[in-house]
Design a protein around this motif. Structure first.
Motif, PDB file in Angstrom:
ATOM      1  N   LYS A  14       0.813  -1.209   0.000  1.00  0.00           N
ATOM      2  CA  LYS A  14       0.000   0.000   0.000  1.00  0.00           C
ATOM      3  C   LYS A  14       0.855   1.271   0.000  1.00  0.00           C
ATOM      4  CE  LYS A  14      -3.834  -2.165  -0.093  1.00  0.00           C
ATOM      5  NZ  LYS A  14      -4.617  -2.152  -1.371  1.00  0.00           N
ATOM      6  N   ARG A  15       2.171   1.111   0.188  1.00  0.00           N
ATOM      7  CA  ARG A  15       3.076   2.260   0.175  1.00  0.00           C
ATOM      8  C   ARG A  15       4.374   1.875  -0.537  1.00  0.00           C
ATOM      9  NH1 ARG A  15       2.313   6.563   3.405  1.00  0.00           N
ATOM     10  NH2 ARG A  15       4.562   6.875   3.628  1.00  0.00           N
ATOM     11  N   SER A  16       4.522   2.325  -1.769  1.00  0.00           N
ATOM     12  CA  SER A  16       5.744   2.092  -2.536  1.00  0.00           C
ATOM     13  C   SER A  16       6.242   3.414  -3.096  1.00  0.00           C
ATOM     14  CB  SER A  16       5.495   1.116  -3.694  1.00  0.00           C
ATOM     15  OG  SER A  16       5.150  -0.162  -3.224  1.00  0.00           O
ATOM     16  N   HIS A  17       7.544   3.675  -2.917  1.00  0.00           N
ATOM     17  CA  HIS A  17       8.127   4.881  -3.495  1.00  0.00           C
ATOM     18  C   HIS A  17       8.316   4.707  -5.001  1.00  0.00           C
ATOM     19  CE1 HIS A  17       9.350   5.816   0.698  1.00  0.00           C
ATOM     20  NE2 HIS A  17       9.234   7.057   0.284  1.00  0.00           N
ATOM     21  N   ILE A  18       8.029   5.764  -5.741  1.00  0.00           N
ATOM     22  CA  ILE A  18       8.345   5.762  -7.167  1.00  0.00           C
ATOM     23  C   ILE A  18       9.805   6.153  -7.337  1.00  0.00           C
ATOM     24  CG2 ILE A  18       7.788   6.723  -9.436  1.00  0.00           C
ATOM     25  CD1 ILE A  18       5.601   4.978  -8.167  1.00  0.00           C
ATOM     26  N   VAL A  19      10.207   7.224  -6.685  1.00  0.00           N
ATOM     27  CA  VAL A  19      11.606   7.651  -6.659  1.00  0.00           C
ATOM     28  C   VAL A  19      12.084   7.533  -5.215  1.00  0.00           C
ATOM     29  CG1 VAL A  19      13.210   9.554  -7.069  1.00  0.00           C
ATOM     30  CG2 VAL A  19      11.239   9.248  -8.573  1.00  0.00           C
ATOM     31  N   PRO A  20      13.173   6.804  -4.948  1.00  0.00           N
ATOM     32  CA  PRO A  20      13.657   6.633  -3.570  1.00  0.00           C
ATOM     33  C   PRO A  20      13.918   7.974  -2.892  1.00  0.00           C
ATOM     34  CG  PRO A  20      14.825   5.169  -5.065  1.00  0.00           C
ATOM     35  CD  PRO A  20      14.024   6.101  -5.923  1.00  0.00           C
ATOM     36  N   LYS A  21      13.561   8.064  -1.627  1.00  0.00           N
ATOM     37  CA  LYS A  21      13.647   9.350  -0.926  1.00  0.00           C
ATOM     38  C   LYS A  21      15.080   9.837  -0.755  1.00  0.00           C
ATOM     39  CE  LYS A  21      13.066   7.201   3.639  1.00  0.00           C
ATOM     40  NZ  LYS A  21      12.207   7.169   4.843  1.00  0.00           N
ATOM     41  N   LYS A  46       3.545  27.180  -1.025  1.00  0.00           N
ATOM     42  CA  LYS A  46       4.493  26.081  -1.024  1.00  0.00           C
ATOM     43  C   LYS A  46       3.803  24.794  -0.591  1.00  0.00           C
ATOM     44  CE  LYS A  46       8.640  28.813  -0.084  1.00  0.00           C
ATOM     45  NZ  LYS A  46       9.774  29.050   0.854  1.00  0.00           N
ATOM     46  N   LYS A  47       4.180  23.694  -1.208  1.00  0.00           N
ATOM     47  CA  LYS A  47       3.627  22.403  -0.851  1.00  0.00           C
ATOM     48  C   LYS A  47       4.749  21.513  -0.326  1.00  0.00           C
ATOM     49  CE  LYS A  47      -0.111  22.568  -4.254  1.00  0.00           C
ATOM     50  NZ  LYS A  47      -0.759  21.877  -5.397  1.00  0.00           N
ATOM     51  N   TYR A  48       4.401  20.668   0.621  1.00  0.00           N
ATOM     52  CA  TYR A  48       5.389  19.792   1.226  1.00  0.00           C
ATOM     53  C   TYR A  48       4.886  18.353   1.196  1.00  0.00           C
ATOM     54  CZ  TYR A  48       7.163  24.193   3.080  1.00  0.00           C
ATOM     55  OH  TYR A  48       7.637  25.481   3.196  1.00  0.00           O
ATOM     56  N   MET A  49       5.807  17.430   1.056  1.00  0.00           N
ATOM     57  CA  MET A  49       5.503  16.011   1.122  1.00  0.00           C
ATOM     58  C   MET A  49       6.404  15.391   2.170  1.00  0.00           C
ATOM     59  SD  MET A  49       5.120  14.989  -2.910  1.00  0.00           S
ATOM     60  CE  MET A  49       6.699  15.707  -3.367  1.00  0.00           C
ATOM     61  N   GLN A  50       5.919  14.363   2.825  1.00  0.00           N
ATOM     62  CA  GLN A  50       6.700  13.735   3.878  1.00  0.00           C
ATOM     63  C   GLN A  50       7.863  12.918   3.326  1.00  0.00           C
ATOM     64  OE1 GLN A  50       6.548  14.170   7.039  1.00  0.00           O
ATOM     65  NE2 GLN A  50       4.636  15.271   7.283  1.00  0.00           N
ATOM     66  N   SER A  51       7.661  12.253   2.211  1.00  0.00           N
ATOM     67  CA  SER A  51       8.732  11.365   1.724  1.00  0.00           C
ATOM     68  C   SER A  51       8.655  11.104   0.227  1.00  0.00           C
ATOM     69  CB  SER A  51       8.689  10.037   2.476  1.00  0.00           C
ATOM     70  OG  SER A  51       7.410   9.447   2.387  1.00  0.00           O
ATOM     71  N   GLY A  52       8.307  12.103  -0.545  1.00  0.00           N
ATOM     72  CA  GLY A  52       8.291  11.929  -1.983  1.00  0.00           C
ATOM     73  C   GLY A  52       6.983  11.332  -2.482  1.00  0.00           C
ATOM     74  N   HIS A  53       7.013  10.795  -3.684  1.00  0.00           N
ATOM     75  CA  HIS A  53       5.815  10.236  -4.300  1.00  0.00           C
ATOM     76  C   HIS A  53       5.637   8.779  -3.896  1.00  0.00           C
ATOM     77  CE1 HIS A  53       7.052  13.611  -6.931  1.00  0.00           C
ATOM     78  NE2 HIS A  53       5.756  13.832  -6.986  1.00  0.00           N
ATOM     79  N   ILE A  54       4.499   8.475  -3.286  1.00  0.00           N
ATOM     80  CA  ILE A  54       4.200   7.130  -2.808  1.00  0.00           C
ATOM     81  C   ILE A  54       2.890   6.667  -3.436  1.00  0.00           C
ATOM     82  CG2 ILE A  54       3.609   5.747  -0.778  1.00  0.00           C
ATOM     83  CD1 ILE A  54       5.406   7.555   0.854  1.00  0.00           C
ATOM     84  N   GLU A  55       2.850   5.408  -3.864  1.00  0.00           N
ATOM     85  CA  GLU A  55       1.634   4.861  -4.458  1.00  0.00           C
ATOM     86  C   GLU A  55       1.326   3.478  -3.909  1.00  0.00           C
ATOM     87  OE1 GLU A  55       0.721   5.318  -8.602  1.00  0.00           O
ATOM     88  OE2 GLU A  55       2.333   6.782  -8.838  1.00  0.00           O
ATOM     89  N   ALA A  56       0.103   3.048  -4.115  1.00  0.00           N
ATOM     90  CA  ALA A  56      -0.357   1.748  -3.640  1.00  0.00           C
ATOM     91  C   ALA A  56      -0.629   0.810  -4.804  1.00  0.00           C
ATOM     92  CB  ALA A  56      -1.630   1.918  -2.809  1.00  0.00           C
ATOM     93  N   ASP A  57      -0.560  -0.478  -4.512  1.00  0.00           N
ATOM     94  CA  ASP A  57      -0.991  -1.530  -5.441  1.00  0.00           C
ATOM     95  C   ASP A  57      -0.208  -1.557  -6.750  1.00  0.00           C
ATOM     96  OD1 ASP A  57      -2.956  -2.209  -3.572  1.00  0.00           O
ATOM     97  OD2 ASP A  57      -4.392  -0.803  -4.439  1.00  0.00           O
ATOM     98  N   LEU A  58       1.106  -1.409  -6.649  1.00  0.00           N
ATOM     99  CA  LEU A  58       1.966  -1.509  -7.829  1.00  0.00           C
ATOM    100  C   LEU A  58       2.784  -2.799  -7.813  1.00  0.00           C
ATOM    101  CD1 LEU A  58       3.346   2.139  -8.226  1.00  0.00           C
ATOM    102  CD2 LEU A  58       1.428   1.069  -9.426  1.00  0.00           C
ATOM    103  N   VAL A  59       3.471  -3.050  -6.708  1.00  0.00           N
ATOM    104  CA  VAL A  59       4.342  -4.229  -6.622  1.00  0.00           C
ATOM    105  C   VAL A  59       4.144  -4.944  -5.289  1.00  0.00           C
ATOM    106  CG1 VAL A  59       6.110  -3.288  -8.154  1.00  0.00           C
ATOM    107  CG2 VAL A  59       6.244  -2.865  -5.692  1.00  0.00           C
ATOM    108  N   CYS A  60       4.599  -6.204  -5.237  1.00  0.00           N
ATOM    109  CA  CYS A  60       4.485  -6.990  -4.013  1.00  0.00           C
ATOM    110  C   CYS A  60       5.664  -6.706  -3.089  1.00  0.00           C
ATOM    111  CB  CYS A  60       4.427  -8.484  -4.349  1.00  0.00           C
ATOM    112  SG  CYS A  60       5.943  -9.156  -5.087  1.00  0.00           S
ATOM    113  N   ALA A  61       5.572  -7.172  -1.860  1.00  0.00           N
ATOM    114  CA  ALA A  61       6.621  -6.930  -0.866  1.00  0.00           C
ATOM    115  C   ALA A  61       7.943  -7.561  -1.289  1.00  0.00           C
ATOM    116  CB  ALA A  61       6.181  -7.473   0.491  1.00  0.00           C
TER     117      ALA A  61
END
Length: 255
Positions: A14-21, A46-61
């Motif tokens: 449910k939480r995968s980075h697209i670009v590593p932080k 200004k906009k802030y993100m906690q750890s970059g771009h994160i998405e769900a349901d792309l790859v397995c653990a």
């Protein structure tokens, strides 16, 4: 659901980075929030993100932690921080002259891991649903690169070359930022350019009519990676060319 890397039906993260932080490291404020710069609205909120771009349901653990995570750990330890003596990797800075531009040379990097690390970033941007990465559409190249990552096969030296260029505009441009990846077609050649924290990543996906930049500096089987360093006017011009326009910072003179 099906993992987009191994193609197995399994539970997806449910939480995968697209670009590593760690690639954003110096863009983080002290409270560890990422400063997100919208170059189309520099005066906006200004906009802030906690750890970059994160998405769900792309790859397995398994794919995220073992395959992609293994590539990320190697790159983080050997490229994005000063290499240790025990690693065998060396980092040397070379000054330029009237014929050569300055560059940073890494020697004894693992060709397989570094090349597949960069290709994994390109591939993840392609499968991302985030509009920030919407320009990255690899078409049939996506399946080829997926198999390369899954099978730990970096291909030939001239397959999907990646070039890094460090941009030092001395604060005259918003180069300490993250800017949408763009797709560029030039004389039948297709490549992508990403800008992350003063580094421009150039990904070649075409076999023909390659631009000259891809003949120099890309990681190859000799385990050497050269990163060109652009300063002053050259840096400003390269940054402006990437954006397609000139954006000046208030704290600097207009040039």
């Amino acid at each position: 659901m099906k993992c987009q890397l191994c193609l197995e039906e399994t539970t997806l993260l449910k939480r995968s980075h697209i670009v590593p932080k760690f690639m954003f490291k110096s863009l983080f404020k002290e409270d560890r929030k990422l400063v997100s710069v919208n170059v189309n609205n520099l005066q906006g909120e200004k906009k802030y993100m906690q750890s970059g771009h994160i998405e769900a349901d792309l790859v397995c653990a398994e794919c995220d932690n073992v395959i992609l995570g293994g590539l990320e750990r190697y790159a983080s330890n050997h490229l994005y921080r000063q290499p240790t003596v025990n690693s065998g990797v060396t980092r040397t800075e070379y000054g330029g002259n009237h014929e050569l531009i300055p560059y940073i040379r890494y020697e004894n990097l693992d060709y397989v891991k570094i090349k597949l690390f960069f290709l994994s970033i390109l591939w993840r941007c392609h499968i991302s649903k985030n509009l920030f990465f919407s320009d990255v559409d690899l078409g049939s190249h996506s399946e080829i690169i997926r198999k390369m990552i899954l099978e730990n096969n970096p291909g030939k030296d001239d397959d999907y070359e990646v070039i890094l260029i460090f941009i030092d505009t001395a604060g005259s441009r918003p180069s300490k930022s993250v800017i949408d990846p763009i797709k560029i077609k030039q004389n039948g050649n297709t490549f992508y350019v990403f800008h992350i924290n003063e580094i421009m990543y150039h990904f070649n996906v075409s076999k023909h009519n390659k631009i000259e930049i891809f003949n120099k500096g890309a990681i190859r089987r000799d385990n050497i990676l050269d990163i060109a360093v652009l300063n002053d006017k050259v840096a400003r011009e390269h940054f402006d060319m990437y954006l397609g326009r000139r954006i000046l910072m208030k704290s600097n003179v207009l040039y």
